[in-house]
Design an enzyme around this catalytic site. Structure first.
Site, mmCIF file in Angstrom:
data_model
loop_
_atom_site.group_PDB
_atom_site.id
_atom_site.type_symbol
_atom_site.label_atom_id
_atom_site.label_comp_id
_atom_site.label_asym_id
_atom_site.label_seq_id
_atom_site.Cartn_x
_atom_site.Cartn_y
_atom_site.Cartn_z
ATOM 1 N N HIS A 79 0.830 -1.207 0.000
ATOM 2 C CA HIS A 79 0.000 0.000 0.000
ATOM 3 C C HIS A 79 0.873 1.269 0.000
ATOM 4 O O HIS A 79 0.695 2.153 -0.846
ATOM 5 C CB HIS A 79 -0.910 -0.021 1.233
ATOM 6 C CG HIS A 79 -1.840 1.139 1.336
ATOM 7 N ND1 HIS A 79 -3.148 1.086 0.902
ATOM 8 C CD2 HIS A 79 -1.664 2.387 1.825
ATOM 9 C CE1 HIS A 79 -3.726 2.254 1.119
ATOM 10 N NE2 HIS A 79 -2.845 3.067 1.680
ATOM 11 N N GLU A 80 1.798 1.324 0.945
ATOM 12 C CA GLU A 80 2.626 2.531 1.057
ATOM 13 C C GLU A 80 3.555 2.674 -0.146
ATOM 14 O O GLU A 80 3.843 3.793 -0.580
ATOM 15 C CB GLU A 80 3.417 2.536 2.373
ATOM 16 C CG GLU A 80 2.564 2.451 3.655
ATOM 17 C CD GLU A 80 1.476 3.518 3.787
ATOM 18 O OE1 GLU A 80 1.645 4.629 3.232
ATOM 19 O OE2 GLU A 80 0.441 3.236 4.434
ATOM 20 N N GLU B 106 -5.034 7.662 -2.867
ATOM 21 C CA GLU B 106 -5.493 6.351 -2.395
ATOM 22 C C GLU B 106 -5.739 5.402 -3.564
ATOM 23 O O GLU B 106 -5.609 4.183 -3.422
ATOM 24 C CB GLU B 106 -6.770 6.484 -1.563
ATOM 25 C CG GLU B 106 -6.530 6.908 -0.127
ATOM 26 C CD GLU B 106 -5.626 5.966 0.674
ATOM 27 O OE1 GLU B 106 -5.852 4.740 0.645
ATOM 28 O OE2 GLU B 106 -4.683 6.456 1.295
HETATM 29 ZN ZN ZN Z 1 -3.189 5.155 2.000
#
Ligand code: ZN
Length: 506
Positions: free
Chosen positions: A270-271, A300
């Site tokens: 995710h990061e 996002e």
């Molecule tokens: Zn995030």
């Protein structure tokens, strides 16, 4: 003809603002990773001073007249038509930031900052003690500061729009509601069908996985995804995050649990998605306010795309599972790739947003959006929040928390006055799948590439179509330019339905 002197001066001011912001980020990164505990007070003083200096620079009275000299006004933020489009985009974003900063009275900013500090401390204590009433007066203060800020920033017809605009420029609560209403219904229906099917075995994910081995696997993976360690780092923190310390210094963090291997792993993916976006801004916007995400939702979309659409796909694990099994032979030696794929995609309605799976996650966000909207149109007061929360959980997810600590007190956002932020998480899912659909059309062999562990074509596509532009386009303009369409729930819902119908044999 060179750039007008006033524009040059604005670029210089903007550069200083970026440098100050990055210095603040460096101190904050250190605070969350390596700083010794007793340094807290000294660090708070350093940060307060730097943030004050940054704010003073950002509202420097010279800026207003410099903007006027290049034709930028609130009605025509992009300035003189004769300027190159890059400069006009710069003026639009610079003016936007300036207007936001200058419209808030200094006293309000200082009062709100002080109240936020107290409120965060009260929230942490209230969550520990499961004591919502002790936090309620602070939350009430956060809501009224946010209302005042929305008034100063201005909005068309709903105060919540003024707050949303900080995170999702140009997107109105009406638009979000018109998407979230049908999205909530489709997702709830899918969750209901999944819950009626047999649950996959996930027990092997909770066995003991040595942290050093998790770290070794995660580091190799993030490098393979295209995250250059000459321009970033991976460290540990209580909550995973990505932060930008410079155009060539974008760092991520994760956390590892010995008895839960997927938490640390998917946080890294995710990061890494966030970091790849920040590292992909084009050379033409480097070091300027245009080198930023188009919106929180677009940011996002990048992290969730890598984490879920790529990282939880069958193709991805076809390529990666043999290496994972080799890393953890005792734990995964007798598990096959299909069982692992089913386990990392297990759907289970649960209480905590950050632990939610891909299907139920957006329902947590829709609940928060409903409540925030009502807090700001006056139809819900802070005292009514816990009951409204529990009703919403029952309605959307069919589970109700036993305690407020696992309910209305679980997220830090409201204690910091960050209202209007939550929708970005779910909007990211929508943007992401709209982008992905176009990507699959333009790179027809994308999935077989993922299965071979080759991520370069996907990253190159994202760089070209999304990353390099930074925030030159508003989210809806970016969506138009990439997909030729407006925001829609269909690509996301159809992706989930087809993936999970197959997974659960629905
Ligand atoms: Zn995030």
């Amino acid at each position: 003809m060179g750039r007008p002197e006033a524009l040059e001066e604005l670029y210089r001011i903007d550069k200083d603002l970026r440098l100050l912001t990055q210095a603040v980020a460096a101190l904050q990164w250190d605070q969350e990773t390596y700083m010794p505990p007793e340094a807290v007070e000294g660090r708070a003083d350093q940060l307060a001073l730097l943030e004050g200096l940054t704010h003073d620079r950002a509202v420097d009275p010279r800026i207003g007249s410099l903007l006027e000299r290049v034709g930028s006004t609130p009605e025509n933020p992009r300035g003189d038509e004769a300027l190159p489009s890059l400069d006009r985009d710069f003026l639009r974003v610079f003016r936007r930031n300036y207007d936001k900063a200058v419209r808030l009275p200094g006293q309000l900013v200082r009062d709100a900052a002080r109240a936020e500090g107290l409120s965060q401390a009260a929230w942490a204590e209230a969550r520990r003690n499961n004591d919502f009433p002790s936090f309620a007066p602070h939350l009430d203060a956060m809501v009224s500061f946010a209302k005042k800020k929305a008034e100063f920033w201005g909005f068309a017809d709903h105060p919540y729009d003024g707050l949303l605009d900080q995170h999702e420029p140009g997107v109105r609560q009406e638009t979000i509601a018109s998407l979230f209403d049908p999205l909530g219904k489709r997702l709830s229906e899918l969750v209901r069908r999944i819950s009626a099917a047999p649950a996959p075995d996930t027990s092997f994910l909770c066995a003991e996985y040595p942290v050093e081995d998790q770290d070794r696997f995660g580091r190799q993976l993030m490098a393979d995804l295209g995250y250059e360690l000459s321009r970033g780092r991976l460290d540990l923190s209580a909550h995973p995050f990505t932060t930008t310390l410079g155009a060539d210094d974008v760092r991520i963090t994760t956390r590892y649990f010995r008895d839960n291997m997927t938490s640390g792993l998917f946080s890294i993916i995710h990061e890494t998605g966030h970091a790849l976006y920040e590292l992909g801004f084009g050379p033409d916007i480097r070091g300027t306010c245009l080198a930023d995400g188009s919106s929180m939702g677009i940011h996002e979309s990048q992290s969730r795309l890598w984490e879920n659409v790529v990282g939880r796909s069958r193709a991805f694990w076809r390529g990666r599972f043999p290496a994972l099994r080799k890393q953890f032979p005792d734990r995964l030696g007798s598990v096959d790739e299909g069982a692992f794929y089913r386990a990392v995609n297990a759907v289970r309605p649960s209480l905590i947003r950050v632990d939610a799976d891909e299907v139920t996650y957006s329902l947590h966000v829709i609940l928060r959006f409903d409540l925030e909207r009502r807090l700001f149109d006056g139809s819900l007061g802070v005292e009514g929040l816990p009951a409204a929360w529990n009703r919403g959980m029952a309605e959307y997810l069919g589970v109700v928390p036993d305690t407020d600590a696992d309910g209305v007190l679980q997220d830090i956002h409201w204690s910091m006055g960050a209202f209007g932020y939550f929708p970005s998480y779910a909007l990211g899912n929508l943007y992401g799948l709209q982008f992905w659909r176009v990507l699959l059309r333009e790179i027809p062999d994308a999935e077989s590439r993922l299965a071979e562990g080759r991520f370069d074509a996907v990253l190159a596509w994202l760089r070209e179509r999304i990353h390099r532009h930074g925030c030159r386009m508003l989210p809806e303009e970016l969506l138009q330019s990439v997909c030729g369409e407006t925001l829609s729930i269909l690509p996301f819902v159809e992706y989930l339905e087809s993936k999970y119908e197959l997974l659960y044999g629905l």
